[in-house]
Design an enzyme around this catalytic site. Structure first.
Site, short mmCIF file in Angstrom:
data_model
loop_
_atom_site.label_atom_id
_atom_site.label_comp_id
_atom_site.label_asym_id
_atom_site.label_seq_id
_atom_site.Cartn_x
_atom_site.Cartn_y
_atom_site.Cartn_z
N ARG A 123 0.83 -1.20 0.00
CA ARG A 123 0.00 0.00 0.00
C ARG A 123 0.87 1.25 0.00
NH1 ARG A 123 -5.28 -2.18 3.16
NH2 ARG A 123 -6.48 -2.22 1.24
N GLN A 128 -1.27 2.67 -5.56
CA GLN A 128 -2.68 2.92 -5.21
C GLN A 128 -3.64 2.50 -6.31
OE1 GLN A 128 -3.35 6.92 -3.82
NE2 GLN A 128 -2.62 6.39 -1.77
N ASP A 131 -4.51 -1.14 -6.16
CA ASP A 131 -4.91 -1.66 -4.85
C ASP A 131 -6.32 -2.29 -4.92
OD1 ASP A 131 -5.56 -2.11 -2.22
OD2 ASP A 131 -4.91 -0.15 -1.51
N SER A 134 -8.50 -2.40 -1.71
CA SER A 134 -9.23 -1.16 -1.44
C SER A 134 -10.40 -0.98 -2.40
CB SER A 134 -8.31 0.06 -1.57
OG SER A 134 -7.41 0.09 -0.50
N TYR A 231 -1.77 -1.63 9.40
CA TYR A 231 -2.80 -2.63 9.73
C TYR A 231 -2.95 -2.76 11.24
CZ TYR A 231 -2.86 -4.15 4.87
OH TYR A 231 -3.02 -4.21 3.51
#
Ligand code: NAD
Length: 377
Positions: A123, A128, A131, A134, A231
């Site tokens: 990440r 991005q 991803d 996400s 996380y």
């Protein structure tokens, strides 16, 4: 020329497809050719004719779709029959669920294929656009609120009418990652009164900026409960007990609870006990987004609405699959961006072995499982 194949998802209930026609166009423009197994996009509002119009070849059978394919793109891990039909040295890219579905990785290794797991794309800013966790979690968070609203026998917003006032629903979101944030935003848009909790302190400000109330035991452990990768860490038994006491009081007053808590590589943490479910008013609803990873809510069952004491527990295994057209479009963009690291300017397969994104996502290569996070398992 590199031949990219997209096959039907063979997992029961999987409605998504790895590429939509828009993503096919991009890859063809990048110099690749694309074959789609007939019907692959049927669950995601992408008919074969649209793929053909985008420049893909539509193959009638799995064997025809995979014949000569250099790269197989999947949403979920490939089935044994798909792996059997791969050519040696082919590359497979998908949400391979590497911690739970090791047998698939073993079969890919035995076949001499290489595989990248989209879950392991780091990440970092440059990644991005790739991803997929996400892109899918965001839609799942939205969809969780829609599922809740559907089974909830009352309205979400406050309504003041001549016949009386309808109270707004109280929605509590547990776990404020990508899915949780979208769930908060969606519930707020529907007019609910929203609160949320997470073990990562950084989420407090995010929750408040969306107009929701933050509910958590904010002690020293809480302030340190985030890994360098952003996380959650597993929490101590002491913290869990304190947080459970706070949550027990809060849950009693809620109409809808949406749970999204995950810890990478582990079973989902249990956040709501049967006793807490029993403390809720009849007509209340819980939606458990973590049901596929073992569930945050005691009693949640994948793809079932379990009713207990007038409270409904909704466990949808694949929420992103219930919004398959958008989920596939975003996932296809994630994949085509990822392929940008693998295909060179002429469209040939030429991954840079030193690229940190490719290194992090590579799970199978040279006949073995190569990812360090999977080595000891
Ligand atoms: P996730 O799906 O791994 O977990 C969902 C949420 O559950 C997390 O917020 C986690 O803290 C929470 N959780 C875990 N155990 C819990 C417990 N016992 N009680 C309450 N909550 C608990 O998370 P995610 O959506 O993948 O996001 C993880 C992180 O990655 C976040 O910090 C997010 O902002 C970050 N992120 C960064 C990027 C980027 O920079 N490119 C992209 C996406 C996400």
């Amino acid at each position: 020329m590199t031949l990219i194949a997209v096959t039907k998802e063979r997992r029961a209930g999987e409605t998504r497809v790895a590429l939509t026609p828009d993503a096919v166009k991009k890859l063809i423009a990048a110099g690749a050719s694309v074959t789609i197994e007939a019907g692959a996009g049927a669950g995601a509002a992408a008919p074969d004719a649209d793929y053909a119009a985008a420049g893909a070849t539509v193959a009638k059978t799995l064997a025809a779709a995979l014949k000569g394919a250099d790269i197989l793109l999947k949403v979920r891990g490939p089935s044994p029959e798909e792996i059997a039909a791969l050519k040696a040295g082919a590359l497979v890219i998908g949400l391979l669920n590497p911690h739970q579905e090791r047998a698939t990785l073993d079969a890919l290794a035995a076949k001499g294929a290489a595989a990248y797991a989209m879950e392991f794309v780091p990440r970092i800013t440059r990644a991005q656009v790739m991803d997929a966790l996400s892109s899918q979690a965001n839609l799942a968070g939205y969809r969780a609120v829609i599922e809740a609203a559907e089974v909830y026998g009352r309205a979400m917003p406050m309504m003041m009418t001549a016949a009386g006032t309808v109270a707004p629903a109280k929605v509590f979101v547990m776990g404020v990652g990508v899915a949780g944030l979208q769930a908060i935003a969606t519930a707020r848009r529907l007019g609910a009164v929203v609160s949320a909790t997470d073990v990562r302190a950084a989420t407090k400000e995010q929750v408040e900026s969306l107009g929701a109330k933050f509910v958590a035991v904010e002690d020293e452990e809480f302030k340190a409960a985030e890994t360098a990768a952003g996380y959650a860490k597993p929490m101590s038994a002491e913290y869990q007990a304190k947080q459970a006491a706070l949550v027990t009081e809060h849950i009693k007053k809620q109409d809808i609870v949406i749970t999204t808590a995950l810890i990478p590589g582990r079973a989902a943490p249990r956040l709501v006990t049967a006793a807490q479910v029993a403390s809720m008013k009849p007509g209340s609803v819980l939606v458990d987004l973590a049901v596929e990873q073992g569930g945050n809510v005691e009693g949640a069952v994948a793809d079932k609405v379990v009713e207990t004491g007038g409270v409904k527990i909704v466990g949808v295994a694949n929420l992103a699959g219930r919004i398959a057209a958008d989920a596939s479009a975003l996932y296809g963009r994630n994949l085509s961006a990822f392929l940008g690291l693998i295909l060179d300017k002429a469209g040939a397969v030429a991954p840079d072995p030193e690229d940190e994104i490719l290194k992090a996502a590579l799970v199978v290569s040279g006949g073995a499982i190569v990812h360090p996070a999977l080595a000891a398992a």
